[in-house]
Scaffold this motif. Structure first.
Motif, PDB file in Angstrom:
ATOM      1  N   VAL A 365       0.810  -1.262  -0.066  1.00 49.95           N
ATOM      2  CA  VAL A 365      -0.069   0.181   0.008  1.00 49.95           C
ATOM      3  C   VAL A 365       0.836   1.333   0.127  1.00 49.95           C
ATOM      4  CG1 VAL A 365      -1.555   1.296   1.481  1.00 49.95           C
ATOM      5  CG2 VAL A 365      -2.099  -1.036   0.995  1.00 49.95           C
ATOM      6  N   ASP A 366       1.934   1.252   0.914  1.00 50.75           N
ATOM      7  CA  ASP A 366       2.692   2.298   0.898  1.00 50.75           C
ATOM      8  C   ASP A 366       3.904   2.472  -0.128  1.00 50.75           C
ATOM      9  OD1 ASP A 366       1.409   3.688   2.907  1.00 50.75           O
ATOM     10  OD2 ASP A 366       2.186   2.249   4.618  1.00 50.75           O
ATOM     11  N   GLY A 367       4.041   1.652  -1.153  1.00 52.35           N
ATOM     12  CA  GLY A 367       5.001   1.629  -2.040  1.00 52.35           C
ATOM     13  C   GLY A 367       5.999   0.635  -1.979  1.00 52.35           C
ATOM     14  N   ILE A 368       7.104   0.915  -2.560  1.00 55.03           N
ATOM     15  CA  ILE A 368       8.183   0.037  -2.301  1.00 55.03           C
ATOM     16  C   ILE A 368       8.947   0.231  -1.089  1.00 55.03           C
ATOM     17  CG2 ILE A 368       8.488  -0.601  -4.800  1.00 55.03           C
ATOM     18  CD1 ILE A 368      10.624   1.501  -5.058  1.00 55.03           C
ATOM     19  N   GLU A 378      14.517   1.944   3.251  1.00 55.35           N
ATOM     20  CA  GLU A 378      14.582   2.877   2.162  1.00 55.35           C
ATOM     21  C   GLU A 378      13.103   2.656   1.503  1.00 55.35           C
ATOM     22  OE1 GLU A 378      17.184   4.320  -1.554  1.00 55.35           O
ATOM     23  OE2 GLU A 378      17.020   2.243  -1.167  1.00 55.35           O
ATOM     24  N   ARG A 379      12.460   3.768   1.309  1.00 50.67           N
ATOM     25  CA  ARG A 379      11.069   3.932   0.547  1.00 50.67           C
ATOM     26  C   ARG A 379      11.152   4.805  -0.639  1.00 50.67           C
ATOM     27  NH1 ARG A 379       6.749   1.909   2.998  1.00 50.67           N
ATOM     28  NH2 ARG A 379       6.896   1.162   5.461  1.00 50.67           N
ATOM     29  N   GLY A 380      10.476   4.334  -1.450  1.00 50.85           N
ATOM     30  CA  GLY A 380      10.123   4.955  -2.874  1.00 50.85           C
ATOM     31  C   GLY A 380       8.947   6.067  -2.426  1.00 50.85           C
ATOM     32  N   LEU A 381       9.161   7.300  -2.554  1.00 45.97           N
ATOM     33  CA  LEU A 381       8.260   8.346  -2.146  1.00 45.97           C
ATOM     34  C   LEU A 381       8.074   9.293  -3.468  1.00 45.97           C
ATOM     35  CD1 LEU A 381       9.818   9.466   1.063  1.00 45.97           C
ATOM     36  CD2 LEU A 381       7.961   8.089   0.919  1.00 45.97           C
ATOM     37  N   ALA A 382       6.779   9.830  -3.444  1.00 45.44           N
ATOM     38  CA  ALA A 382       6.254  10.649  -4.394  1.00 45.44           C
ATOM     39  C   ALA A 382       6.432  12.126  -3.889  1.00 45.44           C
ATOM     40  CB  ALA A 382       4.839  10.338  -4.736  1.00 45.44           C
ATOM     41  N   VAL A 383       6.331  13.176  -4.744  1.00 43.15           N
ATOM     42  CA  VAL A 383       6.037  14.529  -4.080  1.00 43.15           C
ATOM     43  C   VAL A 383       4.694  14.877  -4.583  1.00 43.15           C
ATOM     44  CG1 VAL A 383       7.079  16.859  -4.374  1.00 43.15           C
ATOM     45  CG2 VAL A 383       8.597  15.077  -4.413  1.00 43.15           C
ATOM     46  N   LEU A 384       3.952  15.343  -3.625  1.00 44.03           N
ATOM     47  CA  LEU A 384       2.653  15.962  -3.602  1.00 44.03           C
ATOM     48  C   LEU A 384       2.627  17.338  -3.384  1.00 44.03           C
ATOM     49  CD1 LEU A 384       2.311  12.763  -3.088  1.00 44.03           C
ATOM     50  CD2 LEU A 384       0.200  13.300  -2.169  1.00 44.03           C
ATOM     51  N   GLU A 385       1.474  17.905  -4.166  1.00 41.76           N
ATOM     52  CA  GLU A 385       1.425  19.595  -3.962  1.00 41.76           C
ATOM     53  C   GLU A 385       0.004  19.574  -3.376  1.00 41.76           C
ATOM     54  OE1 GLU A 385       2.386  22.857  -7.037  1.00 41.76           O
ATOM     55  OE2 GLU A 385       0.210  22.414  -7.461  1.00 41.76           O
ATOM     56  N   VAL A 386       0.049  20.443  -2.430  1.00 38.23           N
ATOM     57  CA  VAL A 386      -1.285  20.821  -1.664  1.00 38.23           C
ATOM     58  C   VAL A 386      -2.180  21.693  -2.444  1.00 38.23           C
ATOM     59  CG1 VAL A 386      -2.233  21.946   0.473  1.00 38.23           C
ATOM     60  CG2 VAL A 386      -0.159  20.906   0.533  1.00 38.23           C
ATOM     61  N   ILE A 394       2.946  15.452  -8.192  1.00 36.98           N
ATOM     62  CA  ILE A 394       3.576  16.255  -9.220  1.00 36.98           C
ATOM     63  C   ILE A 394       5.060  15.596  -9.584  1.00 36.98           C
ATOM     64  CG2 ILE A 394       2.559  18.318  -8.591  1.00 36.98           C
ATOM     65  CD1 ILE A 394       5.346  19.282  -6.787  1.00 36.98           C
ATOM     66  N   ASP A 395       5.357  14.718  -8.663  1.00 34.28           N
ATOM     67  CA  ASP A 395       6.590  13.702  -9.038  1.00 34.28           C
ATOM     68  C   ASP A 395       6.294  12.292  -8.607  1.00 34.28           C
ATOM     69  OD1 ASP A 395       9.011  13.439 -10.212  1.00 34.28           O
ATOM     70  OD2 ASP A 395       9.897  13.376  -8.406  1.00 34.28           O
ATOM     71  N   ARG A 396       6.069  11.378  -9.291  1.00 33.90           N
ATOM     72  CA  ARG A 396       5.714   9.877  -8.989  1.00 33.90           C
ATOM     73  C   ARG A 396       6.627   9.355  -8.160  1.00 33.90           C
ATOM     74  NH1 ARG A 396       0.998   9.163 -10.771  1.00 33.90           N
ATOM     75  NH2 ARG A 396       1.014   6.884  -9.911  1.00 33.90           N
ATOM     76  N   ALA A 397       6.150   8.442  -7.237  1.00 37.18           N
ATOM     77  CA  ALA A 397       7.274   7.558  -6.693  1.00 37.18           C
ATOM     78  C   ALA A 397       7.903   6.418  -7.610  1.00 37.18           C
ATOM     79  CB  ALA A 397       6.612   6.845  -5.449  1.00 37.18           C
TER      80      ALA A 397
END
Length: 415
Positions: A365-368, A378-386, A394-397
């Motif tokens: 659920v929370d990605g890799i 270590e996790r793969g994170l996206a960048v979100l815009e409020v 705005i930048d995918r995981a």
């Protein structure tokens, strides 16, 4: 109807009632109706299928501070429910769950670990609090039982303890590196005092330096009423002075969470800060539904797992338990899924260091996520815009790890 559910004739329950009844039966009997054969890539969500050969049950234990009525107990109970939902959805009759409460104490955690191992647990999920992890770890090590702990304190990691949690250092590295890729070079920061701030501040300074930027001003504020006003004023004055001197600060880092941001918002609005010139940056603590209600934060960036899988999980959780899940519920869900994905190996070779630290990691659920031998994740994170209503990616995981060593942010923690 799912295997293992038996309903009295003439009763037509709701889907929620069926799920709750099935989960209660499954957990009370320490067996699950979820799970299947391990996927070749060791994904947390395994492939569908059935075991042809009967095998002894694999016992997992989860240790959480379940007693009490406070916030910690409420989070722990939601994590327990997340774990139960994972068990139900994976439908593996060969996996059993042992649930223990540590009472929120180190002594309780040690006793809970001792009991769970005595009942045959091959892996422990939890505890949640760092003191509890530190107390339970020697018991688990002596029995050669690994732990997937939910603490964010990297000091308790290693020697068989792996942190399933989100580490602040990696969140900071992700958002600063993204901001730098968008041309941000001069940074200001307003950071809370306390243990969280003590981790975030050096991570912020290191991330800015690695990105080739400059931390122009860093202020800390106490967690007291109006405690941030004076430090915030100094930050806003520095931003204005930078504009006057043609050395503009172009990013403001605000790692506070839901308890702090409502106090910061009016200060930002009163200062006249131009969000088109100064980009607001946050951490995963920004990931709460109401953040966009304050116009000051609309357009701000923060790191988070890709929300698509979380939304599906949250909907299933809410339908089952009648309430929306807090963010940590999915961490327990994924921990159970990870354990189930490794459970089909022979006894003694399921939860080995080699399996838990495989370079390709796991996904859920929370990605890799993947673990280093030192226990850090270590996790793969996206960048979100409020946005005014919700947030947008705005930048995918990343969906897979590159075949290289762990990230510089993870290494930074170890040094």
């Amino acid at each position: 109807m799912r295997k293992g559910l038996h309903l009295a004739s003439g009763i037509v329950p709701t889907r929620r009632a069926v799920l709750l009844g099935a989960i209660s039966t499954v957990v009370a009997g320490c067996s699950t109706g979820m799970g299947a054969d391990q996927a070749p890539t060791a994904a947390i969500t395994p492939q569908a299928g059935a075991e042809a050969v009967q095998r002894p049950p694999v016992k997992l234990a989860i240790i959480l501070p379940l007693e009490g009525m406070g916030e910690t107990a409420a989070i722990a109970k939601s994590m327990k429910q997340g774990a139960e939902l994972a068990l139900f959805e994976r439908n593996d009759p060969y996996v059993q769950l042992i649930t223990k409460s540590d009472g929120g104490t180190a002594v309780g955690a040690r006793a809970a670990a001792t009991e769970a191992i005595g009942e045959g647990a091959e892996i422990i999920l939890g505890p949640l609090l760092s003191d509890a992890v530190a107390s339970a770890a020697p018991v688990a090590r002596a029995a050669h039982v690994p732990m997937l702990a939910f603490s964010t304190d990297h000091k308790v990691a290693g020697n068989g303890v792996y942190l399933m949690s989100f580490l602040a250092e990696q969140e900071v590295d992700r958002i600063i590196s993204y901001a730098a890729s968008r041309g941000k070079r001069h940074y200001a920061a307003l950071i809370p005092e306390g243990p969280y701030g003590d981790v975030v501040e050096p991570a912020f300074r290191s991330a800015v330096k690695r990105a080739g930027g400059l931390a122009v001003i860093v202020e800390r504020y106490p967690a007291t009423a109006n405690g941030m006003l004076t430090p915030a004023k100094r930050v806003m004055e520095s931003i204005k002075q930078g504009d006057d001197e043609f050395a503009p600060i172009d990013a403001l880092f605000l790692p506070g969470g839901q308890e702090a941001l409502p106090q910061i918002g009016p200060v930002i609005a009163y200062s006249g800060l131009n969000p088109h010139k100064v980009q607001l940056l946050g951490t995963g603590a920004w990931d709460f539904p109401s953040i966009g209600r304050d116009d000051a934060f609309v357009g701000g960036w923060y790191p988070s797992p890709d929300p698509q899988a979380w939304q599906g999980f949250a909907e299933r959780y809410a339908k089952t338990f009648g309430t929306a899940p807090p963010r940590l519920a999915s961490v327990a869900y994924d921990a159970v899924g990870l354990a189930i994905s490794l459970s089909t190996s022979p006894p003694g070779s399921r939860f080995t260091e080699e399996n838990l630290t495989r370079p390709n990691g796991f996904s859920g659920v929370d990605g890799i996520v993947r673990f280093a031998a030192n226990g850090l994740s270590e996790r793969g994170l996206a960048v979100l815009e409020v946005q005014k209503f919700g947030s947008a990616v705005i930048d995918r995981a990343p969906t897979a790890f590159a075949p290289t060593k762990l990230s510089s942010a993870t290494e930074q923690v170890v040094r």
